[in-house]
Enzyme design. Structure first.
Site, PDB file in Angstrom:
ATOM      1  N   ARG A   1      18.957  25.723 -47.342  1.00  0.00           N
ATOM      2  CA  ARG A   1      19.922  24.849 -47.473  1.00  0.00           C
ATOM      3  C   ARG A   1      21.204  25.036 -47.169  1.00  0.00           C
ATOM      4  NH1 ARG A   1      17.611  19.301 -50.067  1.00  0.00           N
ATOM      5  NH2 ARG A   1      17.082  18.657 -48.012  1.00  0.00           N
TER       6      ARG A   1
ATOM      7  N   GLN B   1      22.011  23.841 -41.462  1.00  0.00           N
ATOM      8  CA  GLN B   1      21.817  22.303 -41.354  1.00  0.00           C
ATOM      9  C   GLN B   1      21.282  21.414 -40.408  1.00  0.00           C
ATOM     10  OE1 GLN B   1      25.793  21.253 -42.655  1.00  0.00           O
ATOM     11  NE2 GLN B   1      25.068  19.612 -44.045  1.00  0.00           N
TER      12      GLN B   1
ATOM     13  N   ASP C   1      17.454  21.280 -40.642  1.00  0.00           N
ATOM     14  CA  ASP C   1      16.870  20.708 -42.054  1.00  0.00           C
ATOM     15  C   ASP C   1      16.003  19.436 -41.849  1.00  0.00           C
ATOM     16  OD1 ASP C   1      16.654  19.955 -44.520  1.00  0.00           O
ATOM     17  OD2 ASP C   1      18.799  19.909 -45.154  1.00  0.00           O
TER      18      ASP C   1
ATOM     19  N   SER D   1      16.025  16.908 -44.907  1.00  0.00           N
ATOM     20  CA  SER D   1      17.133  15.643 -44.828  1.00  0.00           C
ATOM     21  C   SER D   1      16.813  14.959 -43.710  1.00  0.00           C
ATOM     22  CB  SER D   1      18.582  16.613 -44.501  1.00  0.00           C
ATOM     23  OG  SER D   1      18.691  17.295 -45.744  1.00  0.00           O
TER      24      SER D   1
ATOM     25  N   TYR E   1      18.770  21.605 -55.401  1.00  0.00           N
ATOM     26  CA  TYR E   1      17.775  20.823 -56.040  1.00  0.00           C
ATOM     27  C   TYR E   1      17.971  20.797 -57.470  1.00  0.00           C
ATOM     28  CZ  TYR E   1      15.483  21.698 -51.728  1.00  0.00           C
ATOM     29  OH  TYR E   1      15.080  21.737 -50.119  1.00  0.00           O
TER      30      TYR E   1
HETATM   31  P1  NAD Z   1      14.935  15.902 -53.420  1.00  0.00           P
HETATM   32  O1  NAD Z   1      14.148  15.247 -52.376  1.00  0.00           O
HETATM   33  O2  NAD Z   1      14.381  17.268 -54.118  1.00  0.00           O
HETATM   34  O3  NAD Z   1      15.038  14.998 -54.717  1.00  0.00           O
HETATM   35  C1  NAD Z   1      15.581  13.676 -54.568  1.00  0.00           C
HETATM   36  C2  NAD Z   1      16.629  13.424 -55.720  1.00  0.00           C
HETATM   37  O4  NAD Z   1      16.099  13.383 -56.979  1.00  0.00           O
HETATM   38  C3  NAD Z   1      17.659  14.835 -55.959  1.00  0.00           C
HETATM   39  O5  NAD Z   1      18.841  14.232 -55.906  1.00  0.00           O
HETATM   40  C4  NAD Z   1      17.401  15.114 -57.385  1.00  0.00           C
HETATM   41  O6  NAD Z   1      18.447  15.327 -58.304  1.00  0.00           O
HETATM   42  C5  NAD Z   1      16.808  13.627 -58.042  1.00  0.00           C
HETATM   43  N1  NAD Z   1      16.185  13.926 -59.233  1.00  0.00           N
HETATM   44  C6  NAD Z   1      15.060  14.962 -59.890  1.00  0.00           C
HETATM   45  N2  NAD Z   1      14.731  14.536 -60.782  1.00  0.00           N
HETATM   46  C7  NAD Z   1      15.194  13.520 -61.136  1.00  0.00           C
HETATM   47  C8  NAD Z   1      15.075  12.622 -62.384  1.00  0.00           C
HETATM   48  N3  NAD Z   1      14.460  12.994 -63.321  1.00  0.00           N
HETATM   49  N4  NAD Z   1      15.787  11.315 -62.394  1.00  0.00           N
HETATM   50  C9  NAD Z   1      16.521  10.987 -61.296  1.00  0.00           C
HETATM   51  N5  NAD Z   1      16.833  12.217 -60.394  1.00  0.00           N
HETATM   52  C10 NAD Z   1      15.979  13.091 -60.372  1.00  0.00           C
HETATM   53  O7  NAD Z   1      16.626  16.231 -53.268  1.00  0.00           O
HETATM   54  P2  NAD Z   1      17.134  16.239 -51.559  1.00  0.00           P
HETATM   55  O8  NAD Z   1      17.540  15.008 -51.224  1.00  0.00           O
HETATM   56  O9  NAD Z   1      16.307  17.173 -50.740  1.00  0.00           O
HETATM   57  O10 NAD Z   1      18.289  16.871 -51.806  1.00  0.00           O
HETATM   58  C11 NAD Z   1      19.046  17.702 -53.016  1.00  0.00           C
HETATM   59  C12 NAD Z   1      20.385  18.074 -52.830  1.00  0.00           C
HETATM   60  O11 NAD Z   1      20.627  18.891 -51.838  1.00  0.00           O
HETATM   61  C13 NAD Z   1      21.492  16.965 -52.220  1.00  0.00           C
HETATM   62  O12 NAD Z   1      22.653  16.898 -53.139  1.00  0.00           O
HETATM   63  C14 NAD Z   1      21.637  17.065 -51.058  1.00  0.00           C
HETATM   64  O13 NAD Z   1      22.991  16.859 -50.593  1.00  0.00           O
HETATM   65  C15 NAD Z   1      21.565  18.837 -51.060  1.00  0.00           C
HETATM   66  N6  NAD Z   1      21.563  19.245 -49.596  1.00  0.00           N
HETATM   67  C16 NAD Z   1      22.208  20.250 -49.281  1.00  0.00           C
HETATM   68  C17 NAD Z   1      22.220  20.611 -47.759  1.00  0.00           C
HETATM   69  C18 NAD Z   1      22.978  21.690 -47.394  1.00  0.00           C
HETATM   70  O14 NAD Z   1      23.848  22.446 -48.101  1.00  0.00           O
HETATM   71  N7  NAD Z   1      22.809  21.963 -46.162  1.00  0.00           N
HETATM   72  C19 NAD Z   1      21.188  20.015 -47.159  1.00  0.00           C
HETATM   73  C20 NAD Z   1      20.324  19.123 -47.481  1.00  0.00           C
HETATM   74  C21 NAD Z   1      20.434  18.744 -48.757  1.00  0.00           C
END
Ligand code: NAD
Length: 376
Positions: free
Chosen positions: A122, A127, A130, A133, A228
């Protein structure tokens, strides 16, 4: 170099790994692109459009798998089909590697270089590749549409001569990519939205979408270097449940997206919490494929509780908007090929020192090379 894209065979999978617009780009780069006849039909891309893009449409899947240098697909392949690939071929798809150690061994034995798209780092550079996402974004959107369609209420407030209808209340648990899109979609439809995530950095994002962040003090939380969530202790989960109980009870729709990368999702909504929700409320469990956030949700089923709460446990929601899910997935994979395309020699060149390749290439040269999966 020859690229082949077979039709998906998993039941209900509408997506295609390549759409005509991307096929055109790859043909222009110098690849001989072959697709299996009917590849895009389930997501409304026609063979003739692939042909117009310069791809050839083939009927003999086994023969095409055997001669391809690169294979792209959405879902992991069967062991039999890995056996058809030639040594040195590159296979690009979702692989579910945390559950599929045997499949990795089969890839290694076949001398195939397997790229697992869910392992894409990530980083800013990666990006555009990805897939987690690009797909989660659509799943988050569609979860709201699905809930809205199923509910006996409307989402927006309406002031009419026949009285005022209050806006529906939506609670989003887990505000990553899917959760953010669910919030944005519910807001656009006029709902009042609350949200919660264990990563404190999310609060600002929730507020910027016009939703309210439910504050619960769980002590030490934070996130991993990849962004994550960290796993909560059983005590923290209990605190979280207590802190969210009111928000659940007053909500018409609860959407859970809380996942832990590579691990089983935490159970956040208990049967007891659901029993306190209003009759006719909808719960959509977007984590159902990795164990589920909701007690009682069942994969690909709709469960109606004794008290009339509807729990939707449909997997692959993004596949239900397959046209756009294929478009962005295809863009992700095409970006990967373009990034590692050696234009001079017209071939894919996987630089083993590259940080993207180190993140997502799991087998190479007859071995499992990724440190996370080496000993499995
Ligand atoms: P994910 O699908 O692994 O999880 C979904 C969400 O569930 C996350 O926000 C996580 O914090 C939350 N979660 C986990 N346990 C929980 C709990 N007990 N209660 C409530 N919420 C809980 O995560 P994702 O959507 O793939 O992305 C995670 C992060 O990574 C995001 O902030 C996203 O913006 C970031 N991201 C960055 C990049 C990049 O830098 N290129 C790319 C994609 C995503």
């Amino acid at each position: 170099m020859e690229l082949f894209v077979p039709k998906e065979t998993f039941p209900g999978e509408n997506r295609a790994a390549l759409i005509p617009a991307s096929a055109k780009k790859l043909v222009e780069a110098g690849l001989a692109v072959k697709i299996e006849a009917g590849l895009g039909l389930a997501s409304d891309y026609e063979d003739k459009d692939y042909e117009a893009a310069g791809a050839s449409v083939v009927e003999d899947r086994a023969q095409a798998l055997g001669s391809a240098d690169i294979v792209m697909r959405v879902r992991k392949p069967s062991e039999e089909e890995i056996g058809l690939l030639k040594t040195g071929a590159v296979h690009i798809s979702f692989l579910d590697p945390f559950q599929e150690s045997e499949l990795l061994a089969v890839f290694a034995k076949a001398g195939v270089s397997a790229i697992s798209m869910e392992m894409m780092p990530r980083s800013t550079l990666a990006q555009k590749m990805d897939v987690l996402s690009s797909q989660a974004n659509l799943a988050g959107y569609y979860a709201v549409i699905k809930a809205a369609e199923r509910m006996n209420k409307i989402l927006p407030m309406m002031m009419t001569p026949a009285g005022t209808i209050s806006p529906a209340r939506v609670f989003v648990i887990g505000v990553g990519v899917a959760g953010l899109q669910a919030i944005a979609t519910a807001k656009r439809l006029g709902a009042r939205v609350d949200a919660f995530d264990t990563r404190p950095v999310v609060e600002e994002q929730v507020k910027s979408l016009g939703a309210k962040f439910v504050k619960i003090d769980l002590g030490e939380m934070g996130q991993t270097a990849q962004g994550y969530a960290k796993e909560l202790t059983p005590e923290q989960i209990e605190l979280q449940r207590k802190g969210m109980a009111d928000a659940c009870t007053r909500s018409d729709i609860v959407i859970t997206t809380a996942k832990l990368f590579g691990r089983k999702a935490p159970v956040i909504l208990t049967a007891d919490m659901i029993s306190k929700m209003k009759r006719g409320s909808i719960v959509v469990d977007l984590a159902v494929e990795s164990g589920g956030n909701v007690e009682g949700s069942r994969l690909n089923e709709e469960v109606v509780t004794e008290k009339g709460v509807i729990i939707i446990g449909e997997g692959n929601l993004e596949g239900q908007v397959g046209h756009h899910a294929s478009q962005v997935y295809s863009y992700n994979l095409t970006s990967l090929v373009e990034h590692f395309w050696d234009n001079e020699n017209k071939k894919l060149s996987l630089d083993l020192e590259d940080e993207i390749i180190q993140g997502c290439l799991l087998t190479h040269g007859g071995q499992i090379i990724h440190p996370k999966f080496k000993d499995t």
